[in-house]
Scaffold this active site. Structure first.
Site, mmCIF file in Angstrom:
data_model
loop_
_atom_site.group_PDB
_atom_site.id
_atom_site.type_symbol
_atom_site.label_atom_id
_atom_site.label_comp_id
_atom_site.label_asym_id
_atom_site.label_seq_id
_atom_site.Cartn_x
_atom_site.Cartn_y
_atom_site.Cartn_z
ATOM 1 N N ASP A 253 0.861 -1.127 -0.074
ATOM 2 C CA ASP A 253 -0.015 0.004 0.062
ATOM 3 C C ASP A 253 0.739 1.360 -0.073
ATOM 4 O OD1 ASP A 253 0.799 -0.008 2.596
ATOM 5 O OD2 ASP A 253 -0.631 -0.940 3.412
ATOM 6 N N ASP B 220 1.306 4.993 1.409
ATOM 7 C CA ASP B 220 1.049 5.910 2.568
ATOM 8 C C ASP B 220 1.825 7.318 2.196
ATOM 9 O OD1 ASP B 220 0.011 4.107 4.486
ATOM 10 O OD2 ASP B 220 2.067 3.376 4.812
ATOM 11 N N ASP C 214 9.228 5.058 13.069
ATOM 12 C CA ASP C 214 9.802 4.168 13.862
ATOM 13 C C ASP C 214 11.404 3.635 13.355
ATOM 14 O OD1 ASP C 214 8.678 2.662 11.423
ATOM 15 O OD2 ASP C 214 7.774 1.082 12.521
HETATM 16 P P1 ATP Z 1 3.773 -2.550 5.280
HETATM 17 O O1 ATP Z 1 4.479 -2.929 4.086
HETATM 18 O O2 ATP Z 1 3.733 -3.658 6.324
HETATM 19 O O3 ATP Z 1 2.590 -1.741 5.170
HETATM 20 P P2 ATP Z 1 4.728 0.125 6.654
HETATM 21 O O4 ATP Z 1 6.180 0.294 6.869
HETATM 22 O O5 ATP Z 1 4.153 0.616 5.428
HETATM 23 O O6 ATP Z 1 4.801 -1.528 6.018
HETATM 24 P P3 ATP Z 1 2.651 0.622 8.160
HETATM 25 O O7 ATP Z 1 2.104 0.128 9.417
HETATM 26 O O8 ATP Z 1 1.829 0.801 6.821
HETATM 27 O O9 ATP Z 1 4.011 -0.083 7.725
HETATM 28 O O10 ATP Z 1 3.151 2.115 8.485
HETATM 29 C C1 ATP Z 1 3.465 2.921 7.596
HETATM 30 C C2 ATP Z 1 4.623 3.975 8.012
HETATM 31 O O11 ATP Z 1 4.191 4.656 9.509
HETATM 32 C C3 ATP Z 1 5.651 3.152 8.663
HETATM 33 O O12 ATP Z 1 6.596 2.961 7.554
HETATM 34 C C4 ATP Z 1 6.226 4.209 9.686
HETATM 35 O O13 ATP Z 1 7.039 5.053 9.083
HETATM 36 C C5 ATP Z 1 5.115 4.690 10.225
HETATM 37 N N1 ATP Z 1 4.911 3.947 11.584
HETATM 38 C C6 ATP Z 1 3.930 2.959 11.464
HETATM 39 N N2 ATP Z 1 3.959 2.254 12.590
HETATM 40 C C7 ATP Z 1 4.641 3.031 13.544
HETATM 41 C C8 ATP Z 1 4.982 2.973 14.837
HETATM 42 N N3 ATP Z 1 4.491 2.118 15.403
HETATM 43 N N4 ATP Z 1 5.735 3.843 15.230
HETATM 44 C C9 ATP Z 1 6.267 5.005 14.649
HETATM 45 N N5 ATP Z 1 5.909 5.142 13.305
HETATM 46 C C10 ATP Z 1 5.227 4.090 12.690
HETATM 47 MG MG MG Z 2 2.129 0.427 4.774
#
Ligand code: ATP
Ligand code: MG
Length: 405
Positions: free
Chosen positions: A52, A54, A134
């Site tokens: 996805d 963001d 994070d």
């Molecule tokens: P995925 O491919 O699993 O979606 P992702 O890194 O995009 O991985 P998401 O949960 O969609 O993970 O979160 C999007 C972004 O938001 C992360 O890349 C990070 O920058 C931020 N983020 C998500 N969860 C946290 C957290 N618990 N603490 C700090 N930042 C976070």
């Molecule tokens: Mg994501």
């Protein structure tokens, strides 16, 4: 801050979803800053197709709401905008800021005694936003105005050197949100990267902070950990960092020194099977996964109840099923719609022994027959048990024959 100009990185707009681009352009045209961030940027840089996309922006949730008709504001802990395009949802967040400036405005930011952030809705600028993410590899920004990547935390280097590193002081960051421990392990397994020393070190002794996390959030996380295609690698890391023991205490209690008990072997087997199915684009079933993982703890408990009481075997197994699921739900709540199926899969294991004739036809037409049969076959293989094997073969033949009828 490092800026990586357009011709020095490999992100191209062709790889970004049309809808995400629409959102980025509309924000930009309306005078706001707009960036692709997080998993989208990271995965594109790794040459993978993101799950996805963001987006983060200088526009506040209310301003975003005014720009898009198909927009909904969601979340309490983090207020976010979801822009909905049929099945695709683009998540848009406003730059997050630091907490120090706003000590007692509880509806904006709120922290528990132990430092856990229950609310994080302080807005800021892109630099502050970068510090609040994070891991460094999750904190890279692709700007739609200039197609450049902004790196405030050393994420590009860590991505090249394949390192998962928390931004800031690891202990503080884990206390703010203990789920970051699970995320570290999940990303390390998924990308086959190392968790850097400072980020890894506090995990085993902070693992218990996960008790503070709502057990429904832990359930969601556990599916991401075990059912996204890298379950086996993730499981090994979870055990190594003493996190598995926290999520599944009933299972971990039966771990052995040699790691070769039926329980440990069946978990490895089911996780490898799950990974394989996901790679092939096949569906996976979380009720099946939990039914398999909790099967041997269930057997043990039935044995214990049988020894202490004079219940029938059937009565003991009903009590044991109930107790195991109840106890599991204390750390990680499996939703009712799934535990019902787990019951079915378990109950059918008995039926395989006794049902013949008409009742056998009924059984193979039950929705969970296939999952229950797969558990039977796994047990036969793991235990190398002759009776179970011939039972598996009988049901296999019966099933095939009934298809021909
Ligand atoms: P995925 O491919 O699993 O979606 P992702 O890194 O995009 O991985 P998401 O949960 O969609 O993970 O979160 C999007 C972004 O938001 C992360 O890349 C990070 O920058 C931020 N983020 C998500 N969860 C946290 C957290 N618990 N603490 C700090 N930042 C976070
Ligand atoms: Mg994501």
């Amino acid at each position: 801050m490092t800026i990586i100009p357009r011709d020095e990185h490999k992100i191209s707009r062709q790889k970004i979803s049309k809808n995400a681009l629409k959102v980025l352009y509309r924000l930009d045209k309306s005078g706001y800053e707009a960036y692709l961030v997080g998993g989208g940027v990271r995965d594109l840089l790794l040459g993978k197709q993101p799950k996805d996309f963001d987006i983060t922006t200088s526009a506040t949730p209310e301003q975003i709401l005014q720009l898009f008709r198909n927009c909904r504001l969601v979340g309490r802990r983090f207020r976010l905008a979801h822009i909905i395009f049929g099945p695709e949802i683009i998540e848009v967040s406003t730059f997050r800021g630091h907490h120090e400036h706003i000590s007692n405005r509880e509806n904006i930011s709120y922290q528990t005694q132990h430092g856990m952030l229950l609310r994080d809705n302080v807005y800021g600028n892109i630099e502050e936003d970068a510090q609040r993410r994070d891991f460094t590899i999750n904190s890279l920004y692709y700007g739609i105005a200039d197609f450049m990547i902004r790196d405030y935390t050393g994420g590009m280097r860590d991505l090249q050197e394949r390192r998962i590193c928390l931004i800031g002081d690891p202990e503080t960051r884990y206390r703010e949100d203990p789920v970051r421990m699970l995320r570290a392990v999940r990303f390390a397994a998924r990308f086959d990267m190392n968790i850097c020393l400072q980020t890894a070190k506090p995990i085993p002794y902070l693992a218990k902070l996960l008790y503070e996390i709502p057990s429904s959030r832990l359930f969601e996380e556990s599916l991401k950990l075990l059912q996204s295609g890298y379950g086996f690698a993730t499981y090994k890391l979870l055990c190594q960092y003493k996190l598995f023991q926290l999520l599944f205490p009933i299972i971990a209690r039966h771990f052995t020194l040699n790691k070769d008990s039926p329980l440990e072997r069946i978990i490895i087997k089911v996780l490898k099977n799950t990974d394989y199915r996901l790679q092939k684009g096949m569906r996976v079933n979380s009720a099946f996964l939990f039914a398999v993982m909790l099967w041997y703890p269930l057997m043990q408990l039935i044995g214990e109840i049988n020894n202490k009481n004079n219940f029938t075997n059937y009565e003991s197994s009903v009590i044991a099923m109930h107790n195991i699921l109840n106890e599991q739900c204390r750390t990680l709540v499996i939703p009712k719609r799934i535990t019902t199926l787990v019951y079915d899969i378990w109950s059918m294991q008995r039926h395989f022994f006794y049902y013949r004739g008409q009742r056998a036809y009924k059984l193979i037409n039950q929705p969970k027959f296939r999952a229950a049969f797969d558990l039977l076959a796994l047990r036969a293989e793991i235990e190398n048990n002759h009776d179970l094997k011939s039972l598996t073969e009988w049901w296999d033949r019966f099933q095939k024959a009934s298809l021909l009828r």
